[in-house]
Design a protein around this motif. Structure first.
Motif, mmCIF file in Angstrom:
data_model
loop_
_atom_site.group_PDB
_atom_site.id
_atom_site.type_symbol
_atom_site.label_atom_id
_atom_site.label_comp_id
_atom_site.label_asym_id
_atom_site.label_seq_id
_atom_site.Cartn_x
_atom_site.Cartn_y
_atom_site.Cartn_z
ATOM 1 N N UNK A 157 -2.061 12.417 1.713
ATOM 2 C CA UNK A 157 -2.526 11.034 1.804
ATOM 3 C C UNK A 157 -3.759 10.831 0.926
ATOM 4 N N UNK A 158 -4.682 11.789 0.969
ATOM 5 C CA UNK A 158 -5.896 11.695 0.153
ATOM 6 C C UNK A 158 -5.548 11.648 -1.336
ATOM 7 N N UNK A 159 -4.553 12.438 -1.743
ATOM 8 C CA UNK A 159 -4.159 12.439 -3.156
ATOM 9 C C UNK A 159 -3.562 11.091 -3.550
ATOM 10 N N UNK A 160 -2.729 10.519 -2.677
ATOM 11 C CA UNK A 160 -2.153 9.209 -2.965
ATOM 12 C C UNK A 160 -3.247 8.163 -3.105
ATOM 13 N N UNK A 161 -4.213 8.194 -2.194
ATOM 14 C CA UNK A 161 -5.334 7.250 -2.282
ATOM 15 C C UNK A 161 -6.094 7.438 -3.592
ATOM 16 N N UNK A 162 -6.355 8.705 -3.938
ATOM 17 C CA UNK A 162 -7.076 8.981 -5.177
ATOM 18 C C UNK A 162 -6.340 8.483 -6.401
ATOM 19 N N UNK A 163 -5.019 8.657 -6.406
ATOM 20 C CA UNK A 163 -4.215 8.178 -7.525
ATOM 21 C C UNK A 163 -4.289 6.659 -7.671
ATOM 22 N N UNK A 164 -4.604 5.981 -6.567
ATOM 23 C CA UNK A 164 -4.705 4.520 -6.577
ATOM 24 C C UNK A 164 -6.149 4.035 -6.733
ATOM 25 N N UNK A 165 -7.058 4.965 -7.082
ATOM 26 C CA UNK A 165 -8.445 4.584 -7.338
ATOM 27 C C UNK A 165 -9.328 4.504 -6.118
#
Length: 282
Positions: free
Chosen positions: A116-124
């Motif tokens: 989830x953290x990686x997905x959030x990071x990918x979205x800025x």
């Protein structure tokens, strides 16, 4: 005014972080989880125009991202427990979360929340430490209560740490309950308090009226994971932990200094002293 996104789970943790962030002059955008967050969060927002609350379901990962992006949030924090068993409940994941779950090797806490953290990071949206702004609540090293652990309790702590660190390395849980250097209960999905309750209930059934080869007192050992990601699943204790221990017949609590959050340390220590429970942070 700088903004902070707050993904709010259950308990008091989100409220403590909310207050700390506001004390730092931040505007807080709260993603309140319908299945977990205390509705009191709405009252906080009604009293403070710099708190914006958006309610969403646990399965709505896309909506979480869209909400933060619409609010201009680029940093966010997770605070409060989201029960791991919810992943296996009837909650319906959206397409983004469903894809994430499908691609996981395992559905352990670290694997899931890390994804989830990686997905959030990918979205800025950078996910920051859940202890951000709460460093004063991290347990300080030493004996925190009036009573130090007894010699037998120190033995249970030493053994309990070995067991707890082993299960934590597999991301199974962070808490074990020990008596006379024997493991009575190991935490899994049920959480710390339920683990302590289970240990207390088990001990009440041993020996048909109280006669048992084990000590009648329980020692609770809670550890961080070997490579604890401070962004999520940080060990936490509160007044409820002490009350649960008292009801279960537990007399000692061992936690990790600098890696365990104590919600209202003075009240926790006072409650432990009143119950003759020793607390050691190391």
């Amino acid at each position: 005014m700088d903004k902070l996104g707050l993904i709010a789970g259950n308990g008091r943790f989100p409220f403590l972080l909310l207050d700390a962030a506001r004390a730092h002059g931040l505007q807080v955008v709260v993603a309140a989880i319908k299945e977990e967050t205390d509705p009191e969060i709405d009252a906080r927002a009604a009293a403070d125009p710099n708190i914006h609350v958006h309610w969403l379901s646990l399965g709505e990962l896309s909506r979480l991202i869209e909400t933060f992006q619409a609010e201009g949030v680029t940093r966010a924090v997770m605070a409060g427990q989201v029960k791991h068993k919810q992943i296996f409940s009837s909650i319906r994941p959206d397409w983004r979360l469903a894809k994430l779950l499908l691609n996981l090797r395992t559905r352990s806490t670290d694997m899931l929340l890390g994804a989830v953290a990686k997905v959030l990071g990918d979205e800025g949206i950078e996910l920051i430490s859940s202890t951000a702004y709460l460093e004063p609540l991290l347990a300080q090293p030493g004996v925190l209560t009036s009573r130090a652990p007894s010699d037998e309790e120190f033995k249970d702590i030493a053994y309990g740490r070995t067991v707890a660190q082993a299960i934590a390395a597999y991301d199974l849980g962070q808490t074990v309950v020990i008596a006379a250097q024997a493991c009575v209960a190991v935490e899994a999905m049920e959480g710390t308090d339920a683990t302590i309750e289970r240990a207390g209930a088990l001990f009440q059934t041993l020996g048909d009226g109280g006669q048992t080869t084990l000590s009648r007192s329980l020692t609770v050992v809670k550890v961080a994971k070997p490579n604890q990601d401070m962004r999520f699943d940080v060990p936490v204790i509160g007044l409820a932990t002490i009350e649960t221990m008292r009801n279960a017949g537990a007399t000692c609590l061992a936690i990790e200094a600098g890696r365990t959050l104590m919600f209202d340390p003075a009240a926790i220590i006072a409650a432990a002293d009143a119950a003759d429970i020793a607390i050691l942070a190391k």
